[in-house]
Write a protein that holds these residues in place. Structure first.
Motif, PDB file in Angstrom:
ATOM      1  N   MET A   1       0.830  -1.193   0.000  1.00  9.47           N
ATOM      2  CA  MET A   1       0.000   0.000   0.000  1.00  9.47           C
ATOM      3  C   MET A   1       0.869   1.250   0.000  1.00  9.47           C
ATOM      4  SD  MET A   1      -3.105  -0.362   2.591  1.00  9.47           S
ATOM      5  CE  MET A   1      -4.192  -1.706   2.501  1.00  9.47           C
ATOM      6  N   LEU A   2       0.407   2.227  -0.719  1.00  8.06           N
ATOM      7  CA  LEU A   2       1.112   3.500  -0.725  1.00  8.06           C
ATOM      8  C   LEU A   2       0.658   4.341   0.445  1.00  8.06           C
ATOM      9  CD1 LEU A   2       0.930   4.429  -4.502  1.00  8.06           C
ATOM     10  CD2 LEU A   2       2.885   3.562  -3.262  1.00  8.06           C
ATOM     11  N   ASP A   3       1.598   5.025   1.049  1.00 10.49           N
ATOM     12  CA  ASP A   3       1.287   5.857   2.202  1.00 10.49           C
ATOM     13  C   ASP A   3       1.133   7.313   1.781  1.00 10.49           C
ATOM     14  OD1 ASP A   3       0.721   6.136   4.839  1.00 10.49           O
ATOM     15  OD2 ASP A   3       2.796   6.295   5.496  1.00 10.49           O
ATOM     16  N   LYS A   4       0.947   7.522   0.489  1.00  7.54           N
ATOM     17  CA  LYS A   4       0.895   8.869  -0.066  1.00  7.54           C
ATOM     18  C   LYS A   4      -0.558   9.363  -0.109  1.00  7.54           C
ATOM     19  CE  LYS A   4       2.136  11.299  -4.256  1.00  7.54           C
ATOM     20  NZ  LYS A   4       2.501  11.170  -5.646  1.00  7.54           N
ATOM     21  N   LYS A   5      -0.757  10.627   0.233  1.00  3.08           N
ATOM     22  CA  LYS A   5      -2.094  11.220   0.170  1.00  3.08           C
ATOM     23  C   LYS A   5      -2.511  11.409  -1.274  1.00  3.08           C
ATOM     24  CE  LYS A   5      -2.826  14.065   4.212  1.00  3.08           C
ATOM     25  NZ  LYS A   5      -3.027  15.435   4.661  1.00  3.08           N
ATOM     26  N   ALA A   6      -3.792  11.294  -1.512  1.00  2.00           N
ATOM     27  CA  ALA A   6      -4.329  11.570  -2.842  1.00  2.00           C
ATOM     28  C   ALA A   6      -4.235  13.068  -3.108  1.00  2.00           C
ATOM     29  CB  ALA A   6      -5.784  11.119  -2.917  1.00  2.00           C
ATOM     30  N   PRO A   7      -4.029  13.452  -4.369  1.00  2.00           N
ATOM     31  CA  PRO A   7      -3.993  14.882  -4.686  1.00  2.00           C
ATOM     32  C   PRO A   7      -5.281  15.571  -4.232  1.00  2.00           C
ATOM     33  CG  PRO A   7      -3.359  13.577  -6.596  1.00  2.00           C
ATOM     34  CD  PRO A   7      -3.842  12.618  -5.549  1.00  2.00           C
ATOM     35  N   VAL A   8      -5.152  16.835  -3.872  1.00  2.00           N
ATOM     36  CA  VAL A   8      -6.285  17.591  -3.339  1.00  2.00           C
ATOM     37  C   VAL A   8      -7.496  17.503  -4.260  1.00  2.00           C
ATOM     38  CG1 VAL A   8      -7.111  19.885  -2.710  1.00  2.00           C
ATOM     39  CG2 VAL A   8      -4.832  19.173  -2.059  1.00  2.00           C
ATOM     40  N   ARG A   9      -7.296  17.664  -5.557  1.00  2.00           N
ATOM     41  CA  ARG A   9      -8.447  17.682  -6.467  1.00  2.00           C
ATOM     42  C   ARG A   9      -9.142  16.332  -6.556  1.00  2.00           C
ATOM     43  NH1 ARG A   9      -4.896  19.313 -11.348  1.00  2.00           N
ATOM     44  NH2 ARG A   9      -5.452  21.181 -10.289  1.00  2.00           N
ATOM     45  N   ASN A  10      -8.468  15.243  -6.120  1.00  2.00           N
ATOM     46  CA  ASN A  10      -9.091  13.922  -6.143  1.00  2.00           C
ATOM     47  C   ASN A  10      -9.801  13.579  -4.842  1.00  2.00           C
ATOM     48  OD1 ASN A  10      -8.075  13.601  -8.701  1.00  2.00           O
ATOM     49  ND2 ASN A  10      -6.357  12.342  -8.071  1.00  2.00           N
ATOM     50  N   ARG A  11      -9.576  14.390  -3.814  1.00  2.00           N
ATOM     51  CA  ARG A  11     -10.250  14.154  -2.539  1.00  2.00           C
ATOM     52  C   ARG A  11     -11.625  14.792  -2.569  1.00  2.00           C
ATOM     53  NH1 ARG A  11      -5.945  16.256   1.598  1.00  2.00           N
ATOM     54  NH2 ARG A  11      -4.334  16.334   0.035  1.00  2.00           N
ATOM     55  N   LYS A  12     -12.523  14.202  -1.827  1.00  2.00           N
ATOM     56  CA  LYS A  12     -13.880  14.736  -1.786  1.00  2.00           C
ATOM     57  C   LYS A  12     -14.098  15.451  -0.466  1.00  2.00           C
ATOM     58  CE  LYS A  12     -15.703  11.293  -4.836  1.00  2.00           C
ATOM     59  NZ  LYS A  12     -16.548  10.165  -5.044  1.00  2.00           N
ATOM     60  N   ALA A  13     -14.598  16.655  -0.549  1.00  2.00           N
ATOM     61  CA  ALA A  13     -14.898  17.428   0.656  1.00  2.00           C
ATOM     62  C   ALA A  13     -16.109  18.292   0.368  1.00  2.00           C
ATOM     63  CB  ALA A  13     -13.713  18.295   1.049  1.00  2.00           C
ATOM     64  N   ILE A  14     -16.874  18.538   1.373  1.00  2.00           N
ATOM     65  CA  ILE A  14     -18.047  19.397   1.239  1.00  2.00           C
ATOM     66  C   ILE A  14     -17.777  20.653   2.033  1.00  2.00           C
ATOM     67  CG2 ILE A  14     -20.491  19.650   1.773  1.00  2.00           C
ATOM     68  CD1 ILE A  14     -20.691  16.582   1.562  1.00  2.00           C
ATOM     69  N   MET A  15     -17.918  21.785   1.382  1.00  2.72           N
ATOM     70  CA  MET A  15     -17.751  23.047   2.088  1.00  2.72           C
ATOM     71  C   MET A  15     -19.075  23.798   2.009  1.00  2.72           C
ATOM     72  SD  MET A  15     -15.051  26.087   1.477  1.00  2.72           S
ATOM     73  CE  MET A  15     -15.368  27.709   2.126  1.00  2.72           C
ATOM     74  N   ILE A  16     -19.646  24.029   3.142  1.00  7.56           N
ATOM     75  CA  ILE A  16     -20.872  24.809   3.195  1.00  7.56           C
ATOM     76  C   ILE A  16     -20.474  26.267   3.125  1.00  7.56           C
ATOM     77  CG2 ILE A  16     -22.855  25.400   4.647  1.00  7.56           C
ATOM     78  CD1 ILE A  16     -22.557  22.547   5.829  1.00  7.56           C
ATOM     79  N   ARG A  17     -21.190  27.046   2.382  1.00  8.45           N
ATOM     80  CA  ARG A  17     -20.862  28.466   2.197  1.00  8.45           C
ATOM     81  C   ARG A  17     -20.862  29.149   3.554  1.00  8.45           C
ATOM     82  NH1 ARG A  17     -18.326  31.170  -1.354  1.00  8.45           N
ATOM     83  NH2 ARG A  17     -19.586  30.832  -3.166  1.00  8.45           N
ATOM     84  N   PRO A  18     -19.697  29.640   3.974  1.00  7.87           N
ATOM     85  CA  PRO A  18     -19.617  30.289   5.287  1.00  7.87           C
ATOM     86  C   PRO A  18     -20.219  31.698   5.269  1.00  7.87           C
ATOM     87  CG  PRO A  18     -17.489  30.368   4.217  1.00  7.87           C
ATOM     88  CD  PRO A  18     -18.411  29.580   3.312  1.00  7.87           C
ATOM     89  N   ASP A  19     -20.338  32.256   6.440  1.00  8.87           N
ATOM     90  CA  ASP A  19     -20.762  33.636   6.610  1.00  8.87           C
ATOM     91  C   ASP A  19     -19.870  34.527   5.738  1.00  8.87           C
ATOM     92  OD1 ASP A  19     -22.185  35.709   8.416  1.00  8.87           O
ATOM     93  OD2 ASP A  19     -20.050  36.258   8.530  1.00  8.87           O
ATOM     94  N   PRO A  20     -20.414  35.583   5.116  1.00  6.90           N
ATOM     95  CA  PRO A  20     -19.601  36.442   4.239  1.00  6.90           C
ATOM     96  C   PRO A  20     -18.330  36.984   4.895  1.00  6.90           C
ATOM     97  CG  PRO A  20     -21.915  36.984   3.975  1.00  6.90           C
ATOM     98  CD  PRO A  20     -21.818  35.991   5.104  1.00  6.90           C
ATOM     99  N   GLU A  21     -18.393  37.346   6.161  1.00  2.06           N
ATOM    100  CA  GLU A  21     -17.202  37.853   6.845  1.00  2.06           C
ATOM    101  C   GLU A  21     -16.145  36.758   6.996  1.00  2.06           C
ATOM    102  OE1 GLU A  21     -17.939  40.004  10.447  1.00  2.06           O
ATOM    103  OE2 GLU A  21     -19.591  41.117   9.553  1.00  2.06           O
ATOM    104  N   LEU A  22     -16.599  35.541   7.321  1.00  4.32           N
ATOM    105  CA  LEU A  22     -15.679  34.420   7.452  1.00  4.32           C
ATOM    106  C   LEU A  22     -15.067  34.089   6.090  1.00  4.32           C
ATOM    107  CD1 LEU A  22     -14.325  32.132   8.980  1.00  4.32           C
ATOM    108  CD2 LEU A  22     -16.408  30.788   8.688  1.00  4.32           C
ATOM    109  N   LEU A  23     -15.882  34.145   5.043  1.00  5.81           N
ATOM    110  CA  LEU A  23     -15.387  33.879   3.695  1.00  5.81           C
ATOM    111  C   LEU A  23     -14.295  34.883   3.316  1.00  5.81           C
ATOM    112  CD1 LEU A  23     -15.521  32.230   1.120  1.00  5.81           C
ATOM    113  CD2 LEU A  23     -17.379  33.702   0.342  1.00  5.81           C
ATOM    114  N   LYS A  24     -14.507  36.152   3.626  1.00  6.54           N
ATOM    115  CA  LYS A  24     -13.489  37.169   3.347  1.00  6.54           C
ATOM    116  C   LYS A  24     -12.200  36.859   4.108  1.00  6.54           C
ATOM    117  CE  LYS A  24     -16.682  40.937   2.387  1.00  6.54           C
ATOM    118  NZ  LYS A  24     -17.291  42.163   2.890  1.00  6.54           N
ATOM    119  N   ALA A  25     -12.334  36.485   5.375  1.00  9.57           N
ATOM    120  CA  ALA A  25     -11.154  36.160   6.192  1.00  9.57           C
ATOM    121  C   ALA A  25     -10.433  34.938   5.624  1.00  9.57           C
ATOM    122  CB  ALA A  25     -11.572  35.910   7.637  1.00  9.57           C
TER     123      ALA A  25
END
Length: 82
Positions: A1-25
């Motif tokens: 087995m490879l101990d290498k992480k999958a490239p970011v674009r191949n990983r699945k993640a869900i990001m809920i749209r944060p508060d506008p101020e948090l998004l700016k930060a």
């Protein structure tokens, strides 16, 4: 087995749209770090998961310790009643 992480674009993640101020930060932080907003979001998700795991391990250890103390108290009480 490879101990290498999958490239970011191949990983699945869900990001809920944060508060506008948090998004700016987050955008400012991503620019400052020289990474994309998506990469920053993935880092936040992965870090929070690791921190959550560490906290869970600590909580589990505290619970085990408390249970051991209660068991010891029960044994002392039984000995005193005999």
């Amino acid at each position: 087995m490879l101990d290498k992480k999958a490239p970011v674009r191949n990983r699945k993640a869900i990001m809920i749209r944060p508060d506008p101020e948090l998004l700016k930060a987050m955008e400012v932080a991503a620019r400052k770090e020289g990474i994309s907003l998506n990469r920053l979001a993935l880092e936040i998700i992965e870090t929070s998961g690791r921190l959550g795991s560490k906290k869970a391990v600590g909580t589990r250890a505290e619970l085990e310790s408390a249970v051991l103390e209660v068991e010891a108290s029960v044994r002392r009480l039984r000995r005193a009643l005999e």
